[in-house]
Design a protein around this motif. Structure first.
Motif, short mmCIF file in Angstrom:
data_model
loop_
_atom_site.label_atom_id
_atom_site.label_comp_id
_atom_site.label_asym_id
_atom_site.label_seq_id
_atom_site.Cartn_x
_atom_site.Cartn_y
_atom_site.Cartn_z
N UNK A 153 1.03 -1.20 0.45
CA UNK A 153 -0.54 0.07 0.26
C UNK A 153 0.96 1.22 -0.30
N UNK A 154 1.11 1.84 -0.84
CA UNK A 154 1.93 3.73 -1.42
C UNK A 154 0.14 4.63 -1.12
N UNK A 155 1.07 5.64 -0.56
CA UNK A 155 0.12 6.65 -0.03
C UNK A 155 0.99 8.23 0.18
N UNK A 156 1.62 8.60 -0.68
CA UNK A 156 2.29 9.74 -1.37
C UNK A 156 2.06 10.83 -0.69
N UNK A 157 2.21 12.09 0.64
CA UNK A 157 1.56 13.39 -0.06
C UNK A 157 0.17 12.84 1.35
N UNK A 158 0.15 12.20 2.06
CA UNK A 158 -0.69 12.36 3.06
C UNK A 158 -0.19 12.89 4.67
N UNK A 166 -12.76 -7.72 16.44
CA UNK A 166 -12.94 -9.32 16.16
C UNK A 166 -12.76 -9.33 15.09
N UNK A 167 -12.36 -8.54 14.03
CA UNK A 167 -12.61 -8.27 12.52
C UNK A 167 -11.74 -9.23 11.80
N UNK A 168 -12.10 -10.02 10.90
CA UNK A 168 -10.44 -9.99 10.29
C UNK A 168 -10.43 -9.04 8.79
N UNK A 169 -10.00 -7.90 9.08
CA UNK A 169 -9.87 -7.25 8.17
C UNK A 169 -8.64 -6.17 8.67
N UNK A 170 -8.13 -5.38 7.99
CA UNK A 170 -7.43 -4.14 9.02
C UNK A 170 -7.14 -2.90 7.86
N UNK A 171 -8.11 -1.54 8.25
CA UNK A 171 -8.21 -0.19 7.39
C UNK A 171 -6.41 -0.12 7.23
N UNK A 172 -5.99 0.50 6.36
CA UNK A 172 -4.55 1.27 6.69
C UNK A 172 -5.30 2.56 5.54
N UNK A 173 -5.07 3.71 6.09
CA UNK A 173 -5.72 4.49 5.80
C UNK A 173 -5.05 6.19 5.26
N UNK A 174 -5.43 6.32 5.05
CA UNK A 174 -3.93 7.44 4.35
C UNK A 174 -5.33 9.23 4.14
N UNK A 175 -4.64 10.06 5.54
CA UNK A 175 -5.54 11.11 5.43
C UNK A 175 -4.98 12.24 5.29
N UNK A 176 -5.59 13.41 4.60
CA UNK A 176 -5.83 14.99 4.29
C UNK A 176 -6.33 15.66 5.43
N UNK A 177 -6.33 15.21 6.98
CA UNK A 177 -7.23 16.21 7.65
C UNK A 177 -7.23 14.38 8.57
N UNK A 178 -7.79 15.18 9.84
CA UNK A 178 -8.07 14.48 11.39
C UNK A 178 -9.27 14.58 11.56
N UNK A 179 -9.22 13.94 12.77
CA UNK A 179 -10.01 14.35 13.91
C UNK A 179 -9.78 15.85 14.54
N UNK A 180 -11.47 16.41 15.08
CA UNK A 180 -10.84 17.39 16.35
C UNK A 180 -10.32 17.23 16.81
N UNK A 181 -8.92 17.79 17.85
CA UNK A 181 -8.56 17.86 18.75
C UNK A 181 -9.87 17.94 19.92
N UNK A 182 -9.05 17.67 21.59
CA UNK A 182 -10.42 17.69 22.07
C UNK A 182 -10.48 19.31 22.39
#
Length: 288
Positions: A227-232, A242-258
Motif C-alpha cells: 500500500x503506497x500513499x505519498x503526500x498524506x 475481532x473482525x478479519x480485516x485491517x484498514x490502511x487509511x491515508x488522510x489529508x485531515x484528522x479528527x478534531x482535537x479535544x
C-alpha cells in the motif's frame, strides 16, 4: 455493481459513495478486500469527505454559523455519478446539492478516479472548487483489506511492514476526538504484528508517520499487498473488534482535537482551495 478488469486483477465498485467493494486476483482468485460483513462493519473502502474523523459535538462553525456533520462527513453515503469509464479506469463524481449545502456551505466537485495497471489499483482523489469563495475541506481513504487472505491462517499470522519507521507514535482517541496523550509502539525490523487487541480502544492514529509504503505480509503465505500513499500527512490503522480485516487509511485531515474551538478554518489538517483551483492525491495498492 460496476467492474473493471485487466489480465491480472478484477475490481468492483458501487456508485453509492463511489466505493471500491472488491479487489480480486484473476490468477489466484484471492479476494484482497474485506467482505463487508455487517455483523462487524458493513463498509469496504469509504471516502472520508469533507472531514476526516469526528467533529467536537459533531459541529463546526463557519462565518459564525453552526453546521453539523457526522463522523467522516457526507460523501460516503451519497450517490456518485459515473463520469468516465473504460475497461481499466472509472471516474465517479459528486457535486454539491441543496441537501449538502445545508450542512456544508461550499460548491465543489469531488472525483474518485480508479485505475488498474498490472497488479496495481490506484485511487486518485480530485477536488475542484467550483464556487466563488475559498473551499475548506479534508479528505481521506478507509480501505479494508482481508486478514487472513486465505483459509487455514489466522489474523495473527500477518504483519504490517513499514518502509521508513522504526517505531510508531499513536495519538489516543477519546470520545471520537484526538487526544494529546500518545502511545509509542515498538517495531521489530519495521514490522507490526497484527493482533485484534491493537484496535480494542479504536484506531491507531499517526501524525508523524515517516513511511509512505506499508506491506501486508505473512511468513506463512506468499501472497500479500503493498500500500503506497505519498503526500498524506496523517494516517490511521483500524479494525472493528475481532473482525478479519485491517484498514490502511491515508488522510489529508484528522479528527478534531479535544481542545479544538470548532472553527472550520482553524481545524487541524484542514486545506483550502481558491475558486476554480484543483487538488489531487492518490494511493495505490499492489497485489501479489
Amino acid at each position: 455493481m460496476i467492474s473493471l478488469e485487466n489480465t491480472k486483477i478484477h475490481a468492483s465498485f458501487s456508485s453509492k459513495g463511489g466505493e471500491l467493494q472488491s479487489l480480486r486476483s484473476k490468477e489466484t482468485n484471492l479476494e484482497y478486500l474485506w467482505s463487508g460483513n455487517p455483523d462487524y462493519w458493513g463498509k469496504f473502502s469509504p471516502i472520508l469527505f469533507p472531514i476526516v474523523g469526528g467533529l467536537k459535538d459533531n459541529t463546526y462553525y463557519y462565518k459564525d454559523k453552526a453546521f453539523t456533520l457526522p463522523r467522516h462527513g457526507l460523501a460516503r453515503e451519497r450517490e456518485f455519478k459515473v463520469s468516465q469509464i473504460s475497461e481499466t479506469e472509472i471516474l465517479f463524481t459528486l457535486e454539491q446539492d441543496e441537501e449538502s449545502l445545508k450542512v456544508y456551505p461550499f460548491e465543489f466537485r469531488l472525483g474518485l478516479r480508479y485505475t488498474l495497471s498490472g497488479d496495481m489499483l490506484s485511487c486518485a482523489y480530485e477536488v475542484t472548487n467550483t464556487g466563488d469563495q475559498a473551499l475548506w475541506f479534508s479528505i481521506g481513504g478507509h480501505p479494508a483489506f482481508a486478514v487472513p487472505l486465505r483459509e487455514g491462517l489466522k489474523y495473527g499470522d500477518y504483519y504490517l511492514q513499514f518502509n521508513k519507521d522504526h517505531q510508531l507514535i499513536s495519538n489516543k482517541i477519546k470520545q471520537d476526538l484526538i487526544d494529546d496523550e500518545t502511545e509509542t509502539i515498538a517495531l521489530t525490523d519495521g514490522k507490526l504484528q497484527l493482533k485484534h487487541e491493537l484496535f480494542y480502544e479504536d484506531a491507531l492514529v499517526f501524525k508523524r508517520l515517516q513511511s509512505d509504503s506499508i506491506f501486508l505480509k505473512s511468513d506463512a503465505d506468499p501472497h500479500g499487498l503493498e500500500f503506497q500513499f505519498k503526500g498524506f500527512p496523517f494516517f490511521g490503522i483500524w479494525s472493528a473488534k475481532d473482525a478479519d480485516f485491517v484498514c490502511l487509511e491515508p488522510w489529508c485531515g484528522i479528527a478534531d482535537g479535544s481542545h479544538h474551538q470548532q472553527k472550520l478554518e482553524e481545524k487541524e489538517g484542514i486545506m483550502s482551495l481558491n475558486p476554480k483551483e484543483e487538488w489531487t492525491r492518490q494511493w495505490q495498492v499492489t497485489c501479489f
